[in-house]
Design an enzyme around this catalytic site. Structure first.
Site, short mmCIF file in Angstrom:
data_model
loop_
_atom_site.label_atom_id
_atom_site.label_comp_id
_atom_site.label_asym_id
_atom_site.label_seq_id
_atom_site.Cartn_x
_atom_site.Cartn_y
_atom_site.Cartn_z
N GLY A 28 0.80 -1.22 0.00
CA GLY A 28 0.00 0.00 0.00
C GLY A 28 0.83 1.27 0.00
N LYS A 29 1.81 1.35 0.90
CA LYS A 29 2.66 2.55 0.96
C LYS A 29 3.68 2.56 -0.17
CE LYS A 29 1.98 3.23 5.91
NZ LYS A 29 1.09 2.06 6.10
N ASP B 26 10.20 -7.26 2.27
CA ASP B 26 9.38 -7.90 3.30
C ASP B 26 9.96 -9.28 3.56
OD1 ASP B 26 6.57 -7.08 4.60
OD2 ASP B 26 6.72 -9.27 4.51
N ASP C 145 7.65 0.94 8.14
CA ASP C 145 6.29 0.78 8.65
C ASP C 145 6.31 -0.50 9.48
OD1 ASP C 145 3.60 0.89 9.12
OD2 ASP C 145 3.01 0.23 7.12
N CYS D 269 1.00 1.65 13.09
CA CYS D 269 -0.44 1.91 13.22
C CYS D 269 -0.86 1.53 14.64
CB CYS D 269 -1.24 1.16 12.16
SG CYS D 269 -0.95 -0.62 12.10
#
Length: 468
Positions: free
Chosen positions: A265-266, A284, A331, A384
């Site tokens: 997404g980012k 990742d 993130d 988050c």
């Protein structure tokens, strides 16, 4: 489907969710995929009842235990975790949907596809609960706030008197936010394209508040069926998440790494900010997540992205690539407390032991990934999460460990240039801390660090993995 069959399907789905460690949304998708006879309206009705039960989980449990103590012969309250999903859904029918005994009896008939009839204990519980308010002054703060008790204790230190309002916001349904893909269109044209909608309905979207790329849907819609989505003009992304990507300050021609890229997404947002010019590496540790990002990148028209699977945060590629990137976005994997209004099941899967493991991992990731930044480059650390243990304390510990190698930049100072000069920055300090009550976004934390040294010393714990 008749409503009694919908109710049994809701009980079955909640049983399935409770019996697995998988996220509820993925479990529900598989549940409905295996039952293609359930139509779209029925799926919506079943899902609303299940998600409603999960959003009221703690209060429904508290009330059921009170009812059991009052109506059962031994007067004992059942153990918190022993209460079955059926009991919670029956409690939901009474307290939230306002049903009485006749209404619940009319659904639980034992006929084909319907739930079995109420037993004597369940009938007594329904009678006891009839007319009771969902909230009660005798409930602890954590029950009224629908979070585990230990989480409320952690949050009290930073949110103080704002905590009840925050917890209440976390129980509400989250809006659907979109990010306009500037590789393909601008915000005005995206609104027009969405309005064309699908064969069944148009999709109304309005500009977001903080991000110049954000749109918010006026309601629920089958977004995947729209030409705007299929053509890559928009991506589903919370407005708070969009701010994380904007604060990275990625520009055309830069070298950028998205260290914990997940499903991308980012990464998509960074590619758009770079206008497909420069080097963008999406990393990742999950091959599956990296593979799943390929289709999204293709749909968005993002061509400057290299996907890389890492063995761990100390993969040898990190040491080989240290000091070569203008921007490093981290993130970090976290508790996800900021997204609990979207994932109400997740709060009951989190524990203090899991939090301790996560904070240790976050510290290792930050130490190792920060080595990738070149002198004058920036490290953007984000979660988050609402918990300070995963946010400010991580950054403070990192800066204390690194000495003069990095400095903390003020988000308030960066905001006009990187985010939106037309909208005041929602914070005044160095960190961006968002929450759903005050900002109507998911909970996010961002810190922007600048590397000052010309050579980065090897950080403790950032060494290469041993040879096999």
């Amino acid at each position: 489907m008749k409503d009694d069959a919908r109710l049994q399907a809701a009980i079955d789905l909640l049983e399935t969710i409770a019996g697995t460690s998988r996220p509820a949304d993925g479990t529900a998708a598989a549940f409905f995929r295996d039952r293609r006879f359930i139509g779209s309206k029925d799926r919506r009705a079943i899902s609303m009842r299940v998600w409603g039960t999960m959003r009221h989980w703690a209060r429904l449990t508290w009330w059921f235990r009170e009812a059991a103590a009052d109506t059962w012969a031994n007067g004992e309250r059942p153990d918190w975790d022993s209460i079955r999903p059926r009991a919670r859904i029956l409690t939901y029918l009474v307290l939230v949907e306002g049903m009485g005994l006749a209404g619940v009896d009319g659904l639980c008939t034992g006929e084909i596809y319907a739930p079995r009839p109420l037993n004597e204990h369940e009938r007594a519980v329904v009678r006891f609960l009839r007319g009771k308010p969902l909230n009660h002054n005798g409930m602890p703060v954590w029950v009224r706030g629908e979070v585990p008790a230990w989480v409320a204790t952690y949050l009290k230190d930073i949110y103080g008197d704002h905590l009840p309002t925050l917890l209440d916001a976390l129980t509400k349904e989250a809006p659907v936010d979109l990010r306009v893909n500037t590789l393909k269109c601008d915000r005005d044209n995206a609104i027009i394209a969405l309005a064309e909608g699908t064969d069944e309905e148009s999709v109304e979207a309005v500009p977001g508040h903080y991000s110049p790329l954000a749109l918010r849907l006026a309601g629920r819609a089958n977004l995947a069926a729209t030409n705007a989505f299929r053509g890559g003009l928009v991506e589903v992304q919370d407005e708070g998440s969009q701010l994380v990507a904007l604060l990275a300050g990625a520009r055309p021609g830069m070298s950028v790494v998205d260290f914990c890229a997940g499903a991308g997404g980012k990464t998509l947002a960074l590619a758009a900010e770079m206008q497909n010019k420069g080097r963008l590496v999406a990393c990742d540790v999950s091959q599956g997540r990296v593979d799943r990002s390929a289709e999204r990148l293709k749909r968005a028209g993002a061509h400057n992205v290299t996907r890389r699977v890492l063995s761990s945060e100390t993969d040898k590629w990190v040491k080989r690539s240290k000091g070569t990137y203008d921007r490093v976005l981290i993130d970090a994997p976290c508790s996800g407390t900021g997204t609990w209004r979207r994932n109400p099941d997740a709060k009951w899967r989190m524990s203090e032991e899991m939090l301790a493991e996560l904070t240790a991992l976050q510290a290792r990731i930050l130490r190792s990934a920060a080595r990738l930044a070149k002198p004058g480059g920036r490290v953007i650390y984000a979660t988050c999460s609402l918990l300070p243990e995963e946010n400010e304390r991580q950054v403070e510990s990192f800066l204390a460990e690194q000495g003069a190698a990095y400095r903390l930049l003020s988000v308030a100072d960066l905001w006009p240039e990187l985010v939106n000069p037309a909208v005041p920055c929602p914070v005044s300090g160095p960190y961006l801390r968002l929450d759903p009550a005050e900002h109507d976004t998911d909970g996010f934390f961002v810190a922007v660090l600048e590397r000052l040294e010309t050579a980065t010393p090897e950080a403790p714990g950032a060494e290469d993995e041993p040879q096999a």
